[in-house]
Design an enzyme around this catalytic site. Structure first.
Site, PDB file in Angstrom:
ATOM      1  CB  VAL A  22      -0.950   0.010   1.216  1.00  0.00           C
ATOM      2  CG1 VAL A  22      -1.584   1.383   1.398  1.00  0.00           C
ATOM      3  CG2 VAL A  22      -2.033  -1.043   1.038  1.00  0.00           C
ATOM      4  CE  LYS A 113      21.798 -14.058  -7.648  1.00  0.00           C
ATOM      5  NZ  LYS A 113      20.778 -14.926  -7.003  1.00  0.00           N
ATOM      6  CD  GLU A 140      15.016 -10.907  -1.505  1.00  0.00           C
ATOM      7  OE1 GLU A 140      16.205 -11.255  -1.472  1.00  0.00           O
ATOM      8  OE2 GLU A 140      14.107 -11.572  -2.069  1.00  0.00           O
ATOM      9  CG  ASN A 149       9.140  -8.891 -13.129  1.00  0.00           C
ATOM     10  OD1 ASN A 149       9.528  -9.418 -12.097  1.00  0.00           O
ATOM     11  ND2 ASN A 149       7.876  -8.957 -13.526  1.00  0.00           N
TER      12      ASN A 149
END
Length: 266
Positions: A22, A113, A140, A149
C-alpha cells in the site's frame, strides 16, 4: 510444527506485505496526482508458502526454530520500474524512509549473476503492530525493470520445472535472452526523456479532466441546466482538440464559475 503455529508465525509477514504494498502504491499515486513521473511502475507482494520456506530451510540447513532469524525473504516486495535509471532512484527513496531500515543490499543489476539474473535486492527491517504487540520482521525488496522481470519470471518457472537442473541448451537460450534484455533496457534508456514527457503529458491531462468533470458534476446541483449544457459542450470541444493549454484555460474559467456557486472540485 502444527499448522496453527505456522499461521501465527506468518500472519505478521502477511501484514507487513500488505502495508508495504500500500505504501509503495501510494507513492505512485502521489507522483501521478502531481503530474510527476513515477520511478515505480508496479508493486507486487507475497509471503513465502510453507513448502517454499521448508525447502529453503532444508537447503541451507536452518533449524525450524531459527527460520524467522535466518530467512530474510519470508516477506517479499517486488518493485517494477520502466527504466534502469529508475532503480537507483527507488533505492534512494527506500534508504531515506524512516518507517523501514535497510540492513543489506545486493546489486545484481551492475553485477549480473552467471545465470543472467539482474535485479537490485534490499533487506529491510520493518515494524508491524499485531494483537500481541509490535513485531520487527525482515523483508526483501527486489527492484528491477519490466524487461528484467520478464526474464526472471521465465527463468524461475524453468528452475521449478527442471528442479534447478535446467538443460544446457535451455541455459544457452536464457543467456542469449539475458543479453538481449540488457540491450533492450539500454535502447529504452536512450529514448527515456521522450517517453517520460509523453507519459507526464498524458497524466497531467488525465488529472485536469478528472478535476473538470468533478467540478461540472458539482455544478449540476446548483447551476442553470442550460448553462451546464453549454459548459459541457465547450468541454467536449476542447477535449477533442487535444490541446493541453486550452484545457488548462478552460479549467481556470470553470473554477471562476464554480467559485460563484461554491462548487469547486475538492
Amino acid at each position: 510444527m502444527e499448522i496453527q503455529l505456522w499461521r501465527e508465525i506468518l500472519n505478521p509477514y502477511d501484514l507487513a506485505v500488505k502495508e508495504l504494498t500500500v505504501k509503495f502504491e501510494h507513492l505512485i499515486q502521489e507522483h501521478r496526482q502531481q503530474g510527476l513521473y513515477s520511478p515505480i511502475e508496479q508493486v507486487h507482494g507475497r509471503v513465502k508458502t510453507i513448502s517454499s520456506i521448508l525447502d529453503k530451510a532444508q537447503k541451507k540447513n536452518i533449524p525450524i526454530n531459527e527460520i524467522e532469524e535466518k530467512l530474510e525473504d519470508i516477506a517479499g516486495i517486488r518493485i517494477i520500474c520502466q527504466f534502469v535509471e529508475d532503480i537507483q532512484k527507488v533505492v534512494e527513496i527506500i534508504r531515506s524512509r524512516t518507517d523501514m531500515k535497510v540492513i543489506e543490499e545486493k546489486d545484481y543489476v551492475n553485477n549480473m549473476k552467471n545465470s543472467g539474473y539482474r535485479s537490485y535486492h534490499m533487506i529491510i527491517e520493518y515494524n508491524v503492530e499485531t494483537m500481541n504487540g509490535p513485531k520487527c520482521i525482515h523483508a526483501e525488496i527486489q527492484i528491477r525493470t519490466l524487461a528484467m522481470n520478464f526474464w526472471a519470471t521465465i527463468e524461475h518457472s524453468l528452475q521449478y520445472k527442471y528442479k534447478k537442473n535446467i538443460p544446457d541448451h535451455i541455459r544457452e537460450k536464457l543467456s542469449s535472452a539475458a543479453d538481449a534484455i540488457i540491450v533492450l533496457d539500454q535502447e529504452m534508456s536512450q529514448v527515456r526523456s521522450e517517453i517520460m514527457d509523453a507519459q507526464n503529458a498524458f497524466q497531467i491531462q488525465a488529472n485536469l479532466v478528472a478535476d473538470i468533470l468533478n467540478t461540472i458534476q458539482n455544478l449540476y446541483q446548483l447551476a442553470n441546466k442550460r448553462e451546464i449544457a453549454k459548459i459541457q459542450d465547450e468541454f467536449y470541444r476542447i477535449y477533442k482538440a487535444e490541446d493541453l493549454d486550452q484545457l488548462r484555460r478552460f479549467q481556470k474559467q470553470l473554477d471562476v464559475i464554480a467559485e460563484g456557486y461554491r462548487a469547486q472540485s475538492c
